[in-house]
Design a protein around this motif. Structure first.
Motif, PDB file in Angstrom:
ATOM      1  N   THR A  54       0.894  -1.203   0.201  1.00 57.07           N
ATOM      2  CA  THR A  54       0.027   0.007  -0.225  1.00 57.07           C
ATOM      3  C   THR A  54       0.937   1.256  -0.005  1.00 57.07           C
ATOM      4  O   THR A  54       0.226   2.302  -0.248  1.00 57.07           O
ATOM      5  CB  THR A  54      -0.974   0.254   1.130  1.00 57.07           C
ATOM      6  N   TYR A 179      -0.411 -12.065   6.640  1.00 55.74           N
ATOM      7  CA  TYR A 179      -0.431 -10.705   6.046  1.00 55.74           C
ATOM      8  C   TYR A 179       0.805  -9.977   6.284  1.00 55.74           C
ATOM      9  O   TYR A 179       1.233  -9.919   7.481  1.00 55.74           O
ATOM     10  CB  TYR A 179      -1.678 -10.027   6.571  1.00 55.74           C
ATOM     11  N   GLY A 209      -2.139  -0.324  -5.133  1.00 57.12           N
ATOM     12  CA  GLY A 209      -3.794  -0.593  -5.338  1.00 57.12           C
ATOM     13  C   GLY A 209      -3.939  -1.931  -6.035  1.00 57.12           C
ATOM     14  O   GLY A 209      -5.008  -2.483  -5.916  1.00 57.12           O
ATOM     15  N   TYR A 211      -3.037  -4.794  -5.284  1.00 59.08           N
ATOM     16  CA  TYR A 211      -3.274  -5.624  -4.549  1.00 59.08           C
ATOM     17  C   TYR A 211      -3.400  -5.318  -3.007  1.00 59.08           C
ATOM     18  O   TYR A 211      -3.202  -4.210  -2.857  1.00 59.08           O
ATOM     19  CB  TYR A 211      -1.606  -6.608  -4.207  1.00 59.08           C
ATOM     20  N   THR A 212      -4.230  -6.258  -2.591  1.00 62.06           N
ATOM     21  CA  THR A 212      -4.607  -6.008  -1.017  1.00 62.06           C
ATOM     22  C   THR A 212      -3.771  -6.585  -0.317  1.00 62.06           C
ATOM     23  O   THR A 212      -3.770  -6.359   1.072  1.00 62.06           O
ATOM     24  CB  THR A 212      -5.928  -6.386  -0.711  1.00 62.06           C
ATOM     25  N   TYR A 214      -4.066  -9.852   0.276  1.00 67.98           N
ATOM     26  CA  TYR A 214      -4.791 -11.000   0.890  1.00 67.98           C
ATOM     27  C   TYR A 214      -5.344 -11.763  -0.336  1.00 67.98           C
ATOM     28  O   TYR A 214      -5.723 -13.046  -0.023  1.00 67.98           O
ATOM     29  CB  TYR A 214      -6.081 -10.564   1.495  1.00 67.98           C
ATOM     30  N   GLU A 215      -4.726 -11.547  -1.452  1.00 68.93           N
ATOM     31  CA  GLU A 215      -4.744 -12.659  -2.591  1.00 68.93           C
ATOM     32  C   GLU A 215      -4.230 -13.918  -2.410  1.00 68.93           C
ATOM     33  O   GLU A 215      -3.310 -13.941  -1.577  1.00 68.93           O
ATOM     34  CB  GLU A 215      -4.032 -11.719  -3.867  1.00 68.93           C
TER      35      GLU A 215
END
Length: 242
Positions: A54, A179, A209, A211-212, A214-215
Motif C-alpha cells: 500500500t 499478512y 492498489g 494488491y490488497t 490477501y490474494e
C-alpha cells in the motif's frame, strides 16, 4: 507433504539468505550498466525487499521518489522486440514473477509517471503444480526476458519487474502465510517504444492498489498447501497479449 519437502530443499540451498535487486535492463542481447535505464532503488545497498503493498514505494521503490526518475536515462525499444531484466545475483528463492507497463505521463523520466490507473501486465512467470508440489522457474534464473507487445502504441512507458519471493511460507512466499509476510523485489525501467501498433492495453490497474495483500497468490503457506489446491493463482490482472 511432497510440497513441504520440495520447498524445504530450496530453503536449504546455500544461498537461502541471498536477496537481490534488478539494476540492469536488457535490450536484445545488450545488458545495460547498473541503473542506467532502471530507476535506482532504495535497496541498492541492502538488497532488502518491499513488504507493504500500500505504500507509494511499492510502485518502483526509488531511492528518491521525486528525483531518481530524472536522473535515469530512457532506453529506446521497438514494439515486438525482446527485452529483459538482470538481477545483481541469482534469484534462488521461489516466487511469482511478472512485468507490468504503464504509459508515462508526461514522460518516462518524470516523477508523475506511473501514478493512477495506468498499469497493465505484459508477462508473468507462475509456478507450476504437479504431483502435489509447486515448481518455481525463477529459482534457476539470474535474468529473464520477454516481448514488448507488438500492438503496443508508440510512446514512453515505465516497465516494472516484480519478483514476489516465496520461500518457506512466502510471494517471496517466505513468511507469506501471515499478512504482510510476502517480500517483493522491484525494478522500473524507463523506455521509449517505437514502431508501435494501435492496441488498447488493459485491464488497467494502479500501483499501489493492484494488491490488497490477501490474494491467494500472496497470502499462501507453501509448506502446507490446502487439500483442495489445484494450482497457483497469480495476483493482479491478466496478461495483455497485445
Amino acid at each position: 507433504m511432497k510440497a513441504f519437502f520440495a520447498v524445504l530443499a530450496v530453503v536449504a540451498a546455500p544461498f537461502v539468505t541471498a536477496h537481490y535487486t534488478f539494476p540492469d535492463f536488457i535490450v536484445g542481447s545488450t545488458v545495460s550498466a547498473d541503473w542506467q535505464y532502471i530507476r535506482e532503488t532504495a535497496n541498492h545497498y541492502s538488497n532488502g525487499p518491499v513488504t507493504s503493498v500500500t505504500d507509494p514505494e511499492f510502485r518502483c521503490y526509488e531511492l528518491d521518489l521525486q528525483n531518481t526518475a530524472g536522473e535515469t536515462s530512457t532506453a529506446s525499444v521497438s514494439a515486438g522486440s525482446t527485452v529483459g531484466f538482470k538481477a545483481n545475483g541469482p534469484i534462488y528463492h521461489p516466487g511469482y514473477l511478472d512485468v507490468m507497463m504503464s504509459k508515462a505521463d508526461p514522460t518516462a523520466n518524470s516523477a508523475e509517471a506511473g501514478t493512477g490507473s495506468t498499469w497493465f501486465k505484459v508477462y508473468e512467470q507462475k509456478p507450476t503444480f504437479a504431483d502435489g508440489q509447486l515448481t518455481f522457474p525463477s529459482t534457476t534464473q539470474e535474468q529473464f526476458s520477454f516481448t514488448i507487445p507488438k500492438n503496443l502504441p508508440s510512446g514512453q512507458y515505465l516497465v516494472r519487474a516484480e519478483q514476489a519471493r516465496i520461500h518457506l511460507f512466502d510471494i517471496a512466499l517466505h513468511s507469506a502465510s501471515s499478512y504482510g509476510g510476502a517480500q517483493f523485489y522491484i525494478g522500473c525501467a524507463q523506455v521509449n517504444v517505437v514502431d508501435g501498433g494501435s492496441g488498447s492495453p488493459g485491464p488497467l490497474v494502479s500501483i499501489p492498489g493492484v494488491y490488497t495483500g490477501y490474494e491467494p497468490g500472496i497470502l499462501i503457506n507453501i509448506y502446507n498447501l490446502p487439500s483442495n489446491f489445484t494450482g497457483y493463482q497469480a495476483p493482479g490482472p491478466v496478461v495483455w497479449q497485445g
